[in-house]
Write an enzyme that holds these catalytic residues in place. Sequence first.
Site, short mmCIF file in Angstrom:
data_model
loop_
_atom_site.label_atom_id
_atom_site.label_comp_id
_atom_site.label_asym_id
_atom_site.label_seq_id
_atom_site.Cartn_x
_atom_site.Cartn_y
_atom_site.Cartn_z
N THR A 68 4.86 -9.27 10.23
CA THR A 68 5.29 -8.80 8.91
C THR A 68 4.70 -7.43 8.60
O THR A 68 3.66 -7.05 9.12
CB THR A 68 4.86 -9.79 7.82
N GLY A 69 5.40 -6.68 7.74
CA GLY A 69 4.88 -5.40 7.30
C GLY A 69 4.96 -4.30 8.33
O GLY A 69 4.02 -3.52 8.50
N TYR A 89 -6.01 -5.46 -4.74
CA TYR A 89 -5.79 -5.48 -3.28
C TYR A 89 -6.89 -6.28 -2.60
O TYR A 89 -6.63 -7.23 -1.85
CB TYR A 89 -5.76 -4.05 -2.76
#
Length: 258
Positions: A17-18, A170
Site C-alpha cells: 500500500t502507499g 501522524y
Amino acid sequence: MMTSPGAPTARPLALITGVGRTVGIGAGIARRLAASGWDIAFTYWTPYDERMPWGPEPGAASAITDLLAEQGAATTAVEADLADPDAPARVFDEVERGLGPVTALVMCHCESVDSGLLDTTVESFDRHFAVNARATWLLIREYGRRFTAAPGSGRIIGLTSDHTVGNLPYGASKGALDRITLAATHEFAHLRVTANVINPGPVDTGWMTDEGRAHMLRQTPLDRLGTPQDTAHLVDFLCSPEGQWMNGQLLFSNGGFA
C-alpha cells in the site's frame, strides 16, 4: 486498475500500500521484491499527493508498473482512498481478481500533515487515525480472512514512525499501527504468518527542506540519510524464507538516527 501483460504466474504475490511516487519507499520495496521473484499489487491515492507540498507525480503508477514488469512481475495497481472503511475489502477483491491470493502484505500508506498539540484539528486527527490505524486493522483483517498460502510463507509488515513532536496525529496514529500489526503475531499464529514493524527513520523522498535535511544529517552517525533501498532490503529479507524467524518485532532501520 492496471495489469501487466501476460497471465498470472506461480510467483508469490505481495500487496504493497502507499505506492504513489517512483521515488517513494513503497516503490523501492516493490522493485526489490519484484527482483526477488514476487508479483506485485500496489495501491496509491493521487488526491493525497495533491494536498502535499511535493504534489502529484503524473503517470507514476504506469511508470512503476512498467519497471516491475521489466523484472518479470505481474502487476496490478489499484487507486484507493484508505480513509474509506470499505476500501480494504475492495482492494483485496480487485487484487485477487487480477493476480490471485496475497502472500505478503506490506503497508506503506500514510496520512501525514504536520501539526502539534495546540493546532491539530479534530478533522485532521480523525483522518490520520482512519488512514494510519483503522485502515491498517482492516487490511490485516482482510488478509487474515483470505490467507490461503502455504503455512510459514505469510508475511505482514507495517512501516511506522515515532515522530510526534510537532507531528502529533501522524506519530500517534503510527503508534497505533505498531500495536495493531504486532497483534497479528499471535492472533494469526494458526496461519504461521509473521508480523513485524519497521521504523525507517528519516528517508529523503523529496519532502525534506534543506534545513531539515541538515538537521537530520547531524543526528545520523553514518553521515547520510536513509534511502528507500535501505528499507526495501530489510523488507526483502523479512519476506524471504530466511527471514521467517523474525516475528513480532519493531525494527529500527535508521542508521543510528537519534
